[in-house]
Write a protein that holds these residues in place. Structure first.
Motif, PDB file in Angstrom:
ATOM      1  N   UNK A 181       0.833  -1.181   0.000  1.00 35.85           N
ATOM      2  CA  UNK A 181       0.000   0.000   0.000  1.00 35.85           C
ATOM      3  C   UNK A 181       0.877   1.243   0.000  1.00 35.85           C
ATOM      4  N   UNK A 182       0.368   2.284  -0.607  1.00 33.70           N
ATOM      5  CA  UNK A 182       1.088   3.548  -0.702  1.00 33.70           C
ATOM      6  C   UNK A 182       0.641   4.481   0.414  1.00 33.70           C
ATOM      7  N   UNK A 183       1.577   5.272   0.904  1.00 31.38           N
ATOM      8  CA  UNK A 183       1.243   6.291   1.891  1.00 31.38           C
ATOM      9  C   UNK A 183       0.976   7.606   1.158  1.00 31.38           C
ATOM     10  N   UNK A 184      -0.023   8.330   1.647  1.00 26.55           N
ATOM     11  CA  UNK A 184      -0.420   9.603   1.042  1.00 26.55           C
ATOM     12  C   UNK A 184      -0.424  10.696   2.101  1.00 26.55           C
TER      13      UNK A 184
ATOM     14  N   UNK B  35     -13.679  14.934  13.808  1.00 30.87           N
ATOM     15  CA  UNK B  35     -13.544  13.807  14.731  1.00 30.87           C
ATOM     16  C   UNK B  35     -14.153  12.544  14.120  1.00 30.87           C
ATOM     17  N   UNK B  36     -15.294  12.687  13.485  1.00 32.93           N
ATOM     18  CA  UNK B  36     -15.942  11.547  12.823  1.00 32.93           C
ATOM     19  C   UNK B  36     -15.065  11.023  11.687  1.00 32.93           C
ATOM     20  N   UNK B  37     -14.471  11.938  10.915  1.00 36.23           N
ATOM     21  CA  UNK B  37     -13.562  11.548   9.836  1.00 36.23           C
ATOM     22  C   UNK B  37     -12.355  10.799  10.398  1.00 36.23           C
ATOM     23  N   UNK B  38     -11.746  11.348  11.453  1.00 35.42           N
ATOM     24  CA  UNK B  38     -10.583  10.697  12.064  1.00 35.42           C
ATOM     25  C   UNK B  38     -10.929   9.305  12.586  1.00 35.42           C
ATOM     26  N   UNK B  39     -12.093   9.169  13.181  1.00 34.21           N
ATOM     27  CA  UNK B  39     -12.533   7.871  13.683  1.00 34.21           C
ATOM     28  C   UNK B  39     -12.683   6.874  12.541  1.00 34.21           C
ATOM     29  N   UNK B  40     -13.289   7.310  11.438  1.00 31.37           N
ATOM     30  CA  UNK B  40     -13.462   6.434  10.275  1.00 31.37           C
ATOM     31  C   UNK B  40     -12.106   6.014   9.704  1.00 31.37           C
ATOM     32  N   UNK B  41     -11.172   6.960   9.628  1.00 29.11           N
ATOM     33  CA  UNK B  41      -9.826   6.635   9.144  1.00 29.11           C
ATOM     34  C   UNK B  41      -9.174   5.572  10.025  1.00 29.11           C
ATOM     35  N   UNK B  42      -9.268   5.773  11.337  1.00 31.86           N
ATOM     36  CA  UNK B  42      -8.640   4.841  12.278  1.00 31.86           C
ATOM     37  C   UNK B  42      -9.292   3.469  12.206  1.00 31.86           C
ATOM     38  N   UNK B  43     -10.621   3.437  12.162  1.00 33.02           N
ATOM     39  CA  UNK B  43     -11.323   2.159  12.121  1.00 33.02           C
ATOM     40  C   UNK B  43     -11.044   1.382  10.841  1.00 33.02           C
ATOM     41  N   UNK B  44     -10.751   2.096   9.751  1.00 37.52           N
ATOM     42  CA  UNK B  44     -10.464   1.434   8.473  1.00 37.52           C
ATOM     43  C   UNK B  44      -9.028   0.909   8.402  1.00 37.52           C
ATOM     44  N   UNK B  45      -8.170   1.402   9.300  1.00 41.94           N
ATOM     45  CA  UNK B  45      -6.762   1.036   9.252  1.00 41.94           C
ATOM     46  C   UNK B  45      -5.937   1.934   8.346  1.00 41.94           C
TER      47      UNK B  45
END
Length: 125
Positions: free
Chosen positions: A1-4, A37-47
C-alpha cells in the motif's frame, strides 16, 4: 500500500490558528470539529490512519541553513506564499483513487480544500 499526504491549505494573509478559530460562530465550529472527529474515527477504524497533526502558521517558523558551511537560523519560513500547509494526515491507501476518496471526506468535514500527494517510495536496493 502507498502512503499519502493529505494537506489542509490555509490562507497566509489570515494565518488561522486554534485560538483564532474561537472567534467563529460556536455552533459552526462545534459542527466542523465533530465532523473532523468523525472523519478521524473512520480513518482509524479502516486502518488507513497513520498519523496527523496541525501546524503553527509560517510566522512562527525558523529556517535552518548550513549550505554555506556556517549555521544560519532565520526567523522566517523558507518560502513566502499566499497559502501554506496548516495541517495534515498521513494515510495508507491501496491507490490514488482511495486516497482521493479519503480526501473528499476530509474536505467535506472541513468545508475546504485538501491536497493529495503520494509519498515517494524508496528505490529498489
Amino acid at each position: 500500500m502507498t502512503q499519502y499526504f493529505l494537506t489542509v491549505p490555509h490562507d497566509s494573509a489570515t494565518e488561522p490558528t486554534m485560538a483564532s478559530m474561537q472567534e467563529f460562530d460556536p455552533a459552526e465550529l462545534a459542527a466542523v470539529l465533530a465532523a473532523v472527529d468523525e472523519f478521524n474515527t473512520a480513518l482509524k477504524e479502516s486502518g488507513a490512519f497513520l498519523f496527523a497533526g496541525g501546524l503553527n502558521p509560517p510566522s512562527t517558523a525558523k529556517t535552518v541553513d548550513v549550505s554555506s558551511g556556517e549555521t544560519r537560523v532565520l526567523d522566517e519560513p523558507f518560502v513566502e506564499a499566499p497559502a501554506y500547509v496548516g495541517g495534515f494526515w498521513v494515510i495508507e491507501a491501496a491507490d490514488e483513487a482511495a486516497a482521493v476518496d479519503w480526501a473528499t471526506k476530509a474536505s467535506a468535514a472541513l468545508q475546504g480544500r485538501i491536497e493529495v500527494r503520494a509519498l515517494q517510495e524508496a528505490p529498489p536496493a
